[in-house]
Design an enzyme around this catalytic site. Structure first.
Site, mmCIF file in Angstrom:
data_model
loop_
_atom_site.group_PDB
_atom_site.id
_atom_site.type_symbol
_atom_site.label_atom_id
_atom_site.label_comp_id
_atom_site.label_asym_id
_atom_site.label_seq_id
_atom_site.Cartn_x
_atom_site.Cartn_y
_atom_site.Cartn_z
ATOM 1 N N LEU A 158 22.960 8.303 95.440
ATOM 2 C CA LEU A 158 22.326 7.772 94.202
ATOM 3 C C LEU A 158 23.524 7.871 93.232
ATOM 4 O O LEU A 158 23.353 6.687 92.256
ATOM 5 C CB LEU A 158 21.101 9.006 93.570
ATOM 6 N N GLY B 149 46.534 21.732 77.529
ATOM 7 C CA GLY B 149 47.270 21.744 78.806
ATOM 8 C C GLY B 149 47.035 20.510 79.697
ATOM 9 O O GLY B 149 48.222 20.130 79.972
ATOM 10 N N SER B 150 46.109 19.810 79.919
ATOM 11 C CA SER B 150 46.019 18.717 80.648
ATOM 12 C C SER B 150 46.469 17.503 79.871
ATOM 13 O O SER B 150 46.087 17.390 78.547
ATOM 14 C CB SER B 150 44.940 18.551 81.370
ATOM 15 N N GLU C 159 49.272 19.336 83.828
ATOM 16 C CA GLU C 159 48.518 19.625 84.848
ATOM 17 C C GLU C 159 48.169 18.591 85.693
ATOM 18 O O GLU C 159 47.202 18.316 86.338
ATOM 19 C CB GLU C 159 47.283 20.152 84.245
ATOM 20 N N CYS D 258 29.201 14.734 89.918
ATOM 21 C CA CYS D 258 28.825 15.677 90.675
ATOM 22 C C CYS D 258 30.275 16.491 90.717
ATOM 23 O O CYS D 258 31.165 16.310 90.411
ATOM 24 C CB CYS D 258 28.648 15.184 92.226
ATOM 25 N N HIS E 75 41.946 30.103 75.868
ATOM 26 C CA HIS E 75 41.280 28.799 75.126
ATOM 27 C C HIS E 75 39.767 29.027 75.665
ATOM 28 O O HIS E 75 39.496 29.122 76.725
ATOM 29 C CB HIS E 75 42.089 27.594 75.789
ATOM 30 N N HIS F 180 36.650 14.342 73.021
ATOM 31 C CA HIS F 180 35.608 13.587 73.618
ATOM 32 C C HIS F 180 35.262 12.378 73.263
ATOM 33 O O HIS F 180 34.487 11.468 73.908
ATOM 34 C CB HIS F 180 34.198 14.584 73.624
HETATM 35 N N1 GLN Z 1 43.775 23.860 80.389
HETATM 36 C C1 GLN Z 1 42.633 22.946 80.802
HETATM 37 C C2 GLN Z 1 42.965 21.562 80.315
HETATM 38 O O1 GLN Z 1 43.658 21.341 79.378
HETATM 39 C C3 GLN Z 1 41.454 23.658 79.806
HETATM 40 C C4 GLN Z 1 40.212 22.656 80.057
HETATM 41 C C5 GLN Z 1 39.000 23.309 79.472
HETATM 42 O O2 GLN Z 1 39.147 24.326 78.650
HETATM 43 N N2 GLN Z 1 37.899 22.854 79.912
HETATM 44 O O3 GLN Z 1 42.311 20.630 80.781
HETATM 45 ZN ZN ZN Z 2 38.187 23.441 76.568
#
Ligand code: GLN
Ligand code: ZN
Length: 757
Positions: free
Chosen positions: A19, A431-432, A483, A515, A640, A693
């Protein structure tokens, strides 16, 4: 028909995520909606037959969805937000509501109770013209009937629907209840024509969350009315994830046919069985949301206990909740001892079928005796397995007095400020950095042995080099390595820790076509070797600035995994915490001055029932503090969390021994941040100023406004400037200008900063 067994709901994404693939190909215009419909029809048929062939009496229709069942319910009620009403084509409108389109933002999404499944949050206001759209429900019922299966129809109940909706005009959600209820009644009138008798499962999980008096009387009135629409329609109300004792008392007074209770996560349901009286009891006895095989002995004991209060003929053996939350089948997993301990959806279906046969049968067949014995043997093997128990770990957990970091916060922060020498309003990220197609390819190539470790390593290092030099070039204060080596913040550590198992095909729907493959915690957890030190120190070697190390905290590791069911969460959390404590120690000894422990899932881990909250908070905070207990005074610990609503939990957050907390506030401004000021929160805060986002790049002026607004609430001396969350899902073209503007805006605000406290 005699009904002895039932499945609350079945996963729809498909054995090989058919799907998902078809949805994505349709969304990118590679295939048509008709092709998508064909795949969906095939999947439904296959899933029905899989359950039927395993001897299940009571199989669901309408547990299928192209995206989400809450969204389907909103569509059934015609609760279409204004911005989508101009879209004529049904499919186009449906997916626009779920995913947004060029002109309209998508509807919000949030987690379904305490699971990791996200539902679409319905939006209600006065402009909605409630109206019945029953086609999906009718079509699926008839489709099953054509292959000789009389299904029960799954529908999200009106109380849960309204309870989880967002009321965009700020009114009490229940002002819309009567409108909604009348559509549900109309639906029943429509459905009664389908068959001489009909079974409807109304899912009302909201009734397990300490229901208010109002909700309870509403439950009673609602189901009274719905049950009276037509006596040939047999209604049962299904609850899960916790006990529903308060609701059982009310529902038992209505003429509904049955009540579904979860005896895995709601043991207390055993205490309210006196109220079941003449109703059918759908006994959720096979764990629908975890992946361990059922202890048949124990399950039969519970069933027998239930039958002391409820006549056997009234008991239907079922799963504790929909199997949506677990993968399809273990048959696709490579052979291993751990595989024999696991049961996914198909295997759980077999378990329900078996338990139904044994519980309702008069005497055991030899075959069934053998199955029972086999099961006992596997469970004993699991209990005794050396993979599961590691004496060193359990001793270490037992003997560990809850460690606290050295120094009180006031003292720590003084030492840190001196050592770190950061400017006011230090800038950092979470971080990422963007996960590029090249990085993803590097990881799959390594996994499939297409490249050597050396090639992989130099690819990752190249990414880190670029990431560091970019951050230096824009003048960020505290850098990160980006990361690139992490597919996912939980899986990365799960692979490196002992006690975690990574499945090959254990995919679970997270939302829409998305997923996840949660790791499985099966045994005591240890850290065979450092997990992040090499990458972080490499990054640090490339710059004079401070590089922050990033780890994932115990609560988040637990929440985003399938967790062993033979020890309490508090113990698992401590084991992970000890592994992290060692990692933190290694990092600081290697010269890393700031370490962040992400607890993204801290809040979603909260229990559904109030009475269980303090126990959760205790182990969640204790394990965080144990993880950071090795940090020296001068090592700055950040944490965080991915949200900004802290009003209920601020005192708990304060107990966590972090020096800095970064949170998500770009969309909410100061509204939710005020709680930190009002409660005189002592530690430093990085309220997000960049909404990660959205692909949008905020201007310098927008960032300045965001920062200045935050300064109304957070003292200058305590504030950090950072994005809301990690940047991994964004593109470099968006991240580069956005961060540049963020840093530039901070420079400018710093100059004028004297005006702030
Ligand atoms: N350190 C992670 C990142 O920066 C934190 C992600 C999160 O809080 N969902 O992606
Ligand atoms: Zn976050």
């Amino acid at each position: 028909m005699t009904i002895r067994t039932m499945i609350a709901g079945f996963p729809r994404i498909g054995e090989n995520r058919e799907l998902k693939k078809q949805l994505e190909s349709y969304w990118s215009n590679k295939t048509t909606f008709e092709e998508l419909e064909n795949v969906a029809r095939k999947l439904r048929k296959k899933h029905w037959l899989e359950q039927k062939n395993r001897g299940i009496d009571f199989i669901s229709s309408n547990d299928f969805s192209y995206y989400d069942n809450m969204l389907d319910t909103a569509v059934m009620l015609n609760a279409i937000p204004t911005r989508f009403r101009n879209i004529k084509d049904n499919a186009e409108r449906y997916f626009a509501m779920a995913r947004g389109n060029a002109t309209a933002v998508a509807m919000e999404m949030t987690k379904w109770f305490n699971t990791n499944y996200h539902y679409i949050v319905p939006e209600l206001d006065d402009s909605i013209e409630f109206q019945l759209n029953p086609e999906k429900i009718i079509n699926e019922y008839q489709e099953a009937k054509e292959i000789g299966i009389k299904t029960k129809i799954n529908i999200i109940g009106p109380i849960t629907f309204i309870g989880l909706s967002r009321i965009t005009n700020g009114k009490d959600p229940f002002v819309y209840f009567d409108n909604v209820l009348s559509i549900y009644k109309e639906l029943l009138v429509k459905l009664e024509k389908l068959d001489d008798s009909l079974f409807i499962q109304f899912d009302e999980p909201i009734l397990v969350k300490n229901p208010t008096e109002k909700q309870l009387s509403l439950a009673r009135n609602t189901y009274e009315e719905l049950a009276l629409v037509n006596k040939n329609i047999k209604i049962f109300v299904n609850t899960y994830f916790e006990h529903a004792c308060e609701a059982v008392k009310e529902l038992s007074k209505t003429p509904i046919w049955g009540i579904g209770l979860d005896f895995v996560y709601g043991k207390k349901n055993l205490d309210c069985l006196d109220h079941i009286k003449d109703k059918m009891l759908i006994a959720g006895i096979v764990d629908g949301r975890n992946i361990w095989i059922t202890d048949f002995g124990q399950a039969l004991n519970i069933l027998n206990k239930i039958s002391e209060k409820v006549p056997k003929e009234q008991i239907i053996v079922s799963t504790s909740c929909s199997l949506l939350h677990i993968p399809y089948s273990t048959k696709n997993e490579p052979e291993s001892e751990i595989k024999s301990w696991m049961a996914f959806a198909l295997e759980k279906v077999e378990e329900v079928s078996f338990l139904g046969r044994v519980f309702h049968g008069s005497n055991l067949s030899d075959e069934d005796k053998k199955i029972l014995e086999q099961r006992r043997n596997i469970l004993t093997a699991r209990r005794k397995s050396e993979r599961v128990t590691n004496r060193d770990v359990s001793n270490r957990v037992k003997n560990n007095r809850l460690g606290f970091r050295e120094g009180e916060f006031d003292e720590r922060i003084r030492v840190q400020k001196e050592k770190l020498g950061l400017p006011p309003l230090p800038t950092t990220t979470i971080g990422s950095f963007p996960q590029t197609p090249e990085i993803r390819k590097l990881r799959t190539d390594l996994r499939n042995n297409r490249i050597t470790w050396g090639e992989y390593e130099s690819g990752i290092k190249k990414y880190i080099d670029d990431c560091i030099s970019f951050q230096e070039s824009i003048g960020l204060d505290v850098l990160v390595h980006g990361e690139p080596e992490r597919s996912d913040m939980v899986e990365y550590f799960a692979v490196l820790l002992d006690g975690f198992h990574i499945t090959k095909n254990g995919w679970v729907q997270s939302y829409g076509s998305r997923c996840v493959k949660p790791p499985v915690i099966y045994g005591d957890i240890t850290r065979p070797q450092p997990m992040t030190v090499k990458w972080i120190t490499y990054a640090q070697s490339k710059t004079q600035k401070i590089v922050k190390g990033i780890l994932t905290g115990p609560v988040t590791m637990i929440n985003w995994s399938f967790v062993r069911n033979d020890v309490p969460h508090s113990v698992i959390a401590k084991q992970i915490a000890l592994a992290l404590a060692d990692e933190i120690n290694d990092l600081q000894n290697a010269g890393i001055k700031i370490i962040q422990v992400d607890e993204a899932a801290f809040k979603e881990g909260y229990p559904l029932r109030k009475e269980n909250i303090s126990e959760y908070e205790q182990w969640a905070v204790d394990s965080f503090n144990l993880a950071v207990s090795t940090a020296k005074k001068e090592t700055q610990i950040h944490t965080h969390m991915c949200y900004s609503e802290f009003s209920d939990i601020i005192k708990t957050i304060e107990k966590m021994e972090a020096d800095v907390i970064t949170i998500e506030t770009a969309r909410s401004g100061n509204r939710l941040l005020k709680i930190f000021r009002d409660t005189d929160y002592k530690k430093e805060i990085g309220p997000g100023v960049y909404d990660v986002h959205s692909p949008r790049v905020p201007s310098i002026n927008e960032f300045k406004d965001q920062i200045k607004e935050r300064l109304q609430v957070v003292k200058k001396s305590k504030m950090w400037i950072n994005p809301d969350c990690g940047l991994k899902t964004r593109k470099w073209e968006e991240v580069k200008p956005a961060l540049k503007n963020m840093v530039q805006a901070t420079f400018e605000v710093r100059k004028a900063v004297a005006e702030y406290r």
